[in-house]
Motif scaffolding. Structure first.
Motif, PDB file in Angstrom:
ATOM      1  N   ALA A 131       0.790  -1.109   0.098  1.00 40.58           N
ATOM      2  CA  ALA A 131       0.195  -0.060  -0.034  1.00 40.58           C
ATOM      3  C   ALA A 131       0.910   1.332   0.076  1.00 40.58           C
ATOM      4  CB  ALA A 131      -0.781  -0.186   1.409  1.00 40.58           C
ATOM      5  N   ARG A 132       2.146   1.121  -0.032  1.00 36.48           N
ATOM      6  CA  ARG A 132       3.114   2.254   0.015  1.00 36.48           C
ATOM      7  C   ARG A 132       3.068   3.039   1.220  1.00 36.48           C
ATOM      8  NH1 ARG A 132       4.770  -0.863  -3.287  1.00 36.48           N
ATOM      9  NH2 ARG A 132       5.340  -0.379  -5.616  1.00 36.48           N
ATOM     10  N   LEU A 133       2.800   2.313   2.330  1.00 33.76           N
ATOM     11  CA  LEU A 133       2.682   3.121   3.617  1.00 33.76           C
ATOM     12  C   LEU A 133       3.730   2.760   4.423  1.00 33.76           C
ATOM     13  CD1 LEU A 133      -1.148   1.970   4.417  1.00 33.76           C
ATOM     14  CD2 LEU A 133      -0.311   4.062   3.642  1.00 33.76           C
ATOM     15  N   TYR A 134       4.326   3.891   5.254  1.00 33.36           N
ATOM     16  CA  TYR A 134       5.355   3.870   6.045  1.00 33.36           C
ATOM     17  C   TYR A 134       4.579   3.616   7.449  1.00 33.36           C
ATOM     18  CZ  TYR A 134       8.869   4.664   9.437  1.00 33.36           C
ATOM     19  OH  TYR A 134       9.845   4.787  10.612  1.00 33.36           O
ATOM     20  N   LEU A 135       4.902   2.490   8.225  1.00 34.68           N
ATOM     21  CA  LEU A 135       4.445   2.209   9.696  1.00 34.68           C
ATOM     22  C   LEU A 135       5.601   2.281  10.523  1.00 34.68           C
ATOM     23  CD1 LEU A 135       1.541  -0.542   8.805  1.00 34.68           C
ATOM     24  CD2 LEU A 135       1.343   1.933   9.085  1.00 34.68           C
ATOM     25  N   GLU A 136       5.379   3.063  11.856  1.00 37.70           N
ATOM     26  CA  GLU A 136       6.241   3.092  12.897  1.00 37.70           C
ATOM     27  C   GLU A 136       5.902   1.543  13.411  1.00 37.70           C
ATOM     28  OE1 GLU A 136       6.190   6.363  15.168  1.00 37.70           O
ATOM     29  OE2 GLU A 136       6.525   7.745  13.438  1.00 37.70           O
ATOM     30  N   ASP A 137       6.706   1.091  14.425  1.00 39.60           N
ATOM     31  CA  ASP A 137       6.540  -0.092  15.145  1.00 39.60           C
ATOM     32  C   ASP A 137       5.181  -0.013  16.011  1.00 39.60           C
ATOM     33  OD1 ASP A 137       8.842  -1.174  14.212  1.00 39.60           O
ATOM     34  OD2 ASP A 137       9.927  -0.603  16.017  1.00 39.60           O
ATOM     35  N   LYS A 138       5.051   1.126  16.503  1.00 40.30           N
ATOM     36  CA  LYS A 138       3.728   1.095  17.385  1.00 40.30           C
ATOM     37  C   LYS A 138       2.304   0.851  16.536  1.00 40.30           C
ATOM     38  CE  LYS A 138       3.608   6.284  17.359  1.00 40.30           C
ATOM     39  NZ  LYS A 138       2.327   6.920  17.148  1.00 40.30           N
ATOM     40  N   ASP A 139       2.546   1.294  15.150  1.00 38.74           N
ATOM     41  CA  ASP A 139       1.414   1.379  14.319  1.00 38.74           C
ATOM     42  C   ASP A 139       1.366  -0.197  13.626  1.00 38.74           C
ATOM     43  OD1 ASP A 139       1.073   4.226  14.546  1.00 38.74           O
ATOM     44  OD2 ASP A 139       2.480   4.423  12.809  1.00 38.74           O
ATOM     45  N   ILE A 140       2.257  -0.972  13.785  1.00 37.62           N
ATOM     46  CA  ILE A 140       2.290  -2.056  13.349  1.00 37.62           C
ATOM     47  C   ILE A 140       1.599  -2.779  14.270  1.00 37.62           C
ATOM     48  CG2 ILE A 140       3.600  -4.121  12.686  1.00 37.62           C
ATOM     49  CD1 ILE A 140       6.021  -2.254  11.769  1.00 37.62           C
ATOM     50  N   GLU A 141       1.858  -2.794  15.474  1.00 33.12           N
ATOM     51  CA  GLU A 141       0.969  -3.466  16.551  1.00 33.12           C
ATOM     52  C   GLU A 141      -0.599  -3.101  16.483  1.00 33.12           C
ATOM     53  OE1 GLU A 141       0.431  -6.448  19.062  1.00 33.12           O
ATOM     54  OE2 GLU A 141       2.316  -6.019  18.018  1.00 33.12           O
TER      55      GLU A 141
END
Length: 96
Positions: free
Chosen positions: A17-27
């Protein structure tokens, strides 16, 4: 409760999806997607035998009008409103 979706899969989906996720967002998204998939599993348990497929929740008839050929707007008139035009086309910035 065991997770349906792995962290690796969330990262892969985000990449697609061409999204950058931080570690907190991944969870956060892993938990949300798990909840959605658990709900889908519950829906699969429903007995839908004898239930007709529908396109709409309510059966309504939409008003229809006759399809008539009419006069089109002339290209020149439309292009008169464009900030830039060339050879009968709109000129726009590159997208990529």
């Amino acid at each position: 409760m065991s997770s349906i979706v792995s962290e690796k899969e969330i990262k892969h989906i985000a990449n697609l999806a061409r999204l950058y996720l931080e570690d907190k967002d991944i969870e956060k998204f892993k938990n949300e997607l798990d909840d959605i998939l658990v709900y889908f599993k519950k829906l699969q348990e429903l007995d839908t035998e004898g239930v007709e497929p529908t396109a709409h929740a309510v059966s309504i008839s939409l008003p229809k009008r006759e399809d008539k050929v009419g006069e089109s707007i002339k290209r020149e008139k439309i292009l008169d409103h464009a900030p830039l035009s060339k050879n009968g086309f709109f000129v726009v910035d590159k997208v990529f």
